[in-house]
Design a protein around this motif. Structure first.
Motif, PDB file in Angstrom:
ATOM      1  N   GLU A 286      21.844 -15.760 -25.528  1.00  0.00           N
ATOM      2  CA  GLU A 286      20.702 -14.615 -25.070  1.00  0.00           C
ATOM      3  C   GLU A 286      20.056 -15.194 -23.913  1.00  0.00           C
ATOM      4  O   GLU A 286      20.044 -14.663 -22.931  1.00  0.00           O
ATOM      5  CB  GLU A 286      20.143 -14.224 -26.219  1.00  0.00           C
ATOM      6  CG  GLU A 286      20.396 -13.678 -27.626  1.00  0.00           C
ATOM      7  CD  GLU A 286      21.670 -12.736 -27.229  1.00  0.00           C
ATOM      8  OE1 GLU A 286      21.295 -11.578 -26.305  1.00  0.00           O
ATOM      9  OE2 GLU A 286      22.707 -12.492 -27.642  1.00  0.00           O
ATOM     10  N   ALA A 289      21.977 -15.829 -20.560  1.00  0.00           N
ATOM     11  CA  ALA A 289      22.339 -14.788 -19.813  1.00  0.00           C
ATOM     12  C   ALA A 289      21.001 -14.330 -18.980  1.00  0.00           C
ATOM     13  O   ALA A 289      21.145 -14.009 -17.943  1.00  0.00           O
ATOM     14  CB  ALA A 289      22.950 -13.553 -20.745  1.00  0.00           C
ATOM     15  N   PRO A 295      25.813 -12.002 -16.473  1.00  0.00           N
ATOM     16  CA  PRO A 295      26.645 -11.567 -17.476  1.00  0.00           C
ATOM     17  C   PRO A 295      27.207 -12.795 -18.164  1.00  0.00           C
ATOM     18  O   PRO A 295      27.534 -13.706 -17.744  1.00  0.00           O
ATOM     19  CB  PRO A 295      27.751 -10.716 -17.201  1.00  0.00           C
ATOM     20  CG  PRO A 295      27.317 -10.331 -15.853  1.00  0.00           C
ATOM     21  CD  PRO A 295      26.686 -11.118 -15.245  1.00  0.00           C
ATOM     22  N   TYR A 551      24.794  -7.431 -21.683  1.00  0.00           N
ATOM     23  CA  TYR A 551      24.520  -8.546 -20.603  1.00  0.00           C
ATOM     24  C   TYR A 551      24.755  -8.099 -19.106  1.00  0.00           C
ATOM     25  O   TYR A 551      25.719  -8.618 -18.458  1.00  0.00           O
ATOM     26  CB  TYR A 551      25.386  -9.788 -20.604  1.00  0.00           C
ATOM     27  CG  TYR A 551      25.137 -10.205 -22.033  1.00  0.00           C
ATOM     28  CD1 TYR A 551      24.129 -10.957 -22.472  1.00  0.00           C
ATOM     29  CD2 TYR A 551      26.136 -10.145 -23.040  1.00  0.00           C
ATOM     30  CE1 TYR A 551      23.573 -11.390 -23.751  1.00  0.00           C
ATOM     31  CE2 TYR A 551      25.964 -10.882 -24.204  1.00  0.00           C
ATOM     32  CZ  TYR A 551      24.694 -11.189 -24.700  1.00  0.00           C
ATOM     33  OH  TYR A 551      24.690 -11.798 -25.732  1.00  0.00           O
TER      34      TYR A 551
END
Lengths: 578, 188
Positions: A286, A289, A295, A551
């Protein structure tokens, strides 16, 4: 199933608003709010981490200056040392790593990231936590019963663990087993809750392939735990029967088989590594990104790799037992599966590196921890391949090299992965920002002392120092590495002291940190669409509708460089709510 | 398929949770049964010990437990027809059969211990008590759950969907016995 028309079950939307804050006890102690329960897991984990670190300090001091009185503890004999290693392992794995990575992150993130108001079974969720709290109390009290805490190693190998007279510890090991039993029940119930929540409570538009990766990884971790812990529960009952009813499941002279315990233990024990690893890995994903503004590279392939890792983790366990008298023909297959698991793992690591490639990297504290994780995890993973291949394993089995590998790899997950998540989601959890300078200082000190502590352990192990010895000076051949042992001990003390900036930062920020806005990191996932900290039902009157994957960063045709999952965008809306 | 939190019913959640619980229980019994099979195939003298068990009693118990699964299914069927009396009757019958099973099991244990075969009298007996004991604990849990359902059925059928979920568990406990019966009682 069909319900008779006259008796439809109560819709959930009517049940939910019932859990508003109701006084101190219902709000902070016996709460059914998933966010508060997550914080309870977090605080329990931090408390137990300080106990586990204290045990580590006593052990390391004993190894550096054997049989001297240890500042803050006193004299450590071999029996006490055995109790220290056993409980250090048990506490750190079951009462620190799992509560923080699975308990705290899982409880906090799952409802917020899938767009639910709470877990599927909020009361069961409260029960899971309190069972774990009782388990933690049981393991802490086990130190103070006659003959002291459990001392058969954190793996509890039989027959040593199967008869009280072999270790001289009777109640210590029984309580240790009881603590395990409660811990397993807690996470079993918790895992069922996680799975049910993700399967049945996703917001409109939140398909499985729009879930953030950390949710996929928590999901996989829960499944691995659910399916691997069963045989160990059976084994724990058998071990308890051996100890209390004098049966001989694992005692050779009564016709039992000590290897059976090892098989049942490692059938759980190895998947357990991945149970701890996957949530930490997810937190890092997480953060990568968000702070590369890109992404995630290969979203679906990471999911497939995660599932492959979960599957493979069930067929590698005997690599812990190459020298323990298993059939030699089993060694090669287990060596192969062990090394095979590095294929999906590498795929994930390369995806992480490629996510960074040409990103607009922001070096905020969570990102530093995530990058630290990647480097340390790759280093630790390399020695995993060394230990996975049987010829090297047979040479290195039972040496400090194994301790070095295990700590480099698992602590990179627990420390670096854990702090990645903690620094990242702290604003959402507590509604305030953490201090960046203290966070960076904490990262730098931890990174340095982490390596100064665990890297020399490889050398000590290669020089032949066994694990689980209370006094290295008893062995002529080890006098040469004793200076290195002193060095490791000093670095370990440094590593523990390096956590002080965090503790100061953590508690100071909870009380007086700068107020956080709802989306301080400009992240696209759903939890950032709720206020910081989120109210009881997370989003008030409405539940967000999800229009896209998690993302969507650096898009050429949007004004900001990202679109949140729940925002309608004229040219990019791929899903419409009915 | 999209399932929103506002849409998913407690019945659906309960069923999903129960299937995962059963999956983990399969692994608990799988671990214990697998250990038993491995130990038995690599050891000797187990058949003579197994011959001490009473096959007729276990056969009766098998019928009792299978019948209880049927009454459990009938309780759910009664719920689907909103038949409160039927629900109460069949739940009570299921509880009764569960208690009969436990009674017969208890008398078996008593006679074994009278004959001097306790858990510590050898590997076969250790596994026998482990497997049947674990199973009996699960039967007890099922009886308690069914009793709770019976009490709430007396008040009405608003949470009667739980009968199906409890039924899944009860059938699972039944199936475990289907494995235990031949592996312990019919293999001498």
């Amino acid at each position: 199933m069909t319900h008779p028309p006259s008796i439809t079950p109560t819709p959930v939307s009517i049940v939910h608003p019932a859990h508003e804050a109701r006084g101190f006890w219902r709000t902070y102690v016996f709460t059914i709010d998933h966010k508060t329960i997550a914080k309870q897991y977090l605080f329990l984990g931090i408390c137990m981490a300080s106990v586990g670190s204290y045990l580590a300090y006593v052990m390391r001091w004993q190894l550096a200056f054997p049989d001297e009185s240890i500042p803050g503890f006193g004299f450590v004999g071999p029996e006490t040392y055995n109790a220290l290693i056993t409980n250090h392992g048990t506490i750190m794995v079951f009462f620190v790593a799992m509560p923080i990575l699975l308990g705290a992150f899982g409880n906090f993130l799952i409802p917020l990231m899938i767009g639910a108001r709470d877990m599927a079974f909020p009361r069961l969720n409260m029960l899971s936590f309190w069972i774990l709290a009782v388990a933690a109390l049981v393991i802490l009290t086990s130190f103070f019963v006659p003959a002291g805490g459990a001392s058969a190693g954190w793996t509890g190998y039989a027959p040593l663990s199967a008869r009280a007279e072999y270790t001289g510890v009777h109640w210590g090991i029984n309580l240790w087993l009881l603590a395990h039993a409660l811990e397993f029940v807690s996470f079993l119930v918790g895992g069922v809750n996680f799975l049910t929540t993700v399967i049945t409570m996703r917001a409109p538009g939140m398909t499985f392939f729009r879930l953030p990766l950390v949710i996929w990884q928590l999901l996989t971790a829960s499944i691995i735990f659910l399916l691997s812990v069963g045989p160990l529960i059976a084994a724990a009952v058998m071990l308890l029967m051996d100890r209390i009813l004098n049966t001989s499941f694992f005692v050779p002279e009564g016709g039992g088989d000590p290897l059976l315990w090892e098989h049942l233990f490692w059938f759980f024990g190895h998947p357990e590594v991945y149970v701890v690893l996957l949530p930490g890995l997810g937190a890092v994903m997480e953060v990568l990104a968000v702070f590369s503004r890109k992404p995630i590279f290969g979203y679906r392939w990471i999911i497939y790799s995660t599932i492959a890792i979960g599957f493979l983790s069930f067929i590698v366990w005997a690599h812990h037992m190459f020298v323990n008298g298993i059939n030699p023909r089993l060694v090669m297959p287990f060596s192969i599966t062990t090394i095979l698991i590095s294929v999906p793992m590498s795929l994930i690591i390369f995806s992480m590196i490629l996510t960074l490639w040409k990103g607009s990297i922001r070096l905020a504290t969570p990102m530093l921890w995530a990058l630290g994780f990647m480097v340390m995890f790759i280093l630790g993973g390399l020695t995993g391949i060394v230990l996975g291949s049987a010829p090297a394993n047979i040479q290195l089995h039972g040496t400090y090299f194994v301790v070095a590998h295990f700590h480099t790899v698992l602590l990179s997950v627990v420390i670096f992965g854990g702090f990645t998540g903690l620094y990242f989601w702290f604003p959402k959890m507590f509604g305030r920002m953490m201090n960046e300078s203290l966070g960076k200082l904490h990262f730098l000190l931890t990174l340095i002392f982490f390596n100064l502590t665990f890297f020399p352990m490889h050398a000590v192990g290669l020089a032949g120092m066994p694990r689980r010895i209370a006094n290295p000076l008893q062995y002529e051949s080890l006098t040469a590495v004793q200076p290195l042992n002193v060095y490791i001990t000093m670095s370990a003390v440094g590593l523990i002291v390096a956590q002080l900036p965090f503790l100061i930062n953590f508690f100071w920020s909870i009380a007086a940190g700068r107020k956080a806005e709802s989306n301080p990191w400009q992240a696209a996932t759903l939890e950032w669409s709720a206020p910081s900290p989120p109210p009881h039902d997370n989003w008030g009157d409405t539940i967000p509708t999800v229009y896209r994957g998690p993302y969507e960063y650096s898009l050429p045709d949007v004004r900001e460089d990202y679109i949140p999952q729940d925002r309608v965008h004229p040219s990019r809306s791929t899903w419409k709510a009915e | 398929m999209t399932i929103a939190s506002e849409q998913s019913s407690p019945a659906f959640r309960g069923k999903i949770a129960m299937w995962w619980l059963i999956a983990s229980e399969v692994m608990v019994f799988g671990g214990a049964l697998g250990s038993y099979i491995l130990a038995r195939t690599s050891g000797q003298g187990w058949s003579e010990e197994a011959a001490h068990l009473s096959t007729p009693l276990a056969t009766i118990n098998t019928f009792v437990l299978l019948t209880s699964s049927m009454t459990m299914a009938m309780a759910f069927s009664a719920y689907q027809h909103a038949d409160q009396r039927g629900v109460k009757k069949f739940l009570l019958l299921t509880i009764l059969f569960g208690l009969v099973f436990l009674g017969i099991k208890g008398s078996e244990y008593a006679s074994h211990i009278m004959q001097g075969t306790a858990p510590w009298s050898g590997s076969f007996w250790a596994f026998y008590y482990l497997l049947t004991g674990l199973h009996a604990l699960h039967v007890m849990a099922g009886v308690i759950v069914n009793f709770i359902l019976y009490l709430s059925a007396r008040r009405g059928l608003s949470t009667g969907y739980r009968i199906e979920i409890a039924g899944l568990y009860w059938h699972f406990v039944d199936i475990v016995w289907i494995f235990l019966f031949p592996l312990l009682y019919l293999s001498y």
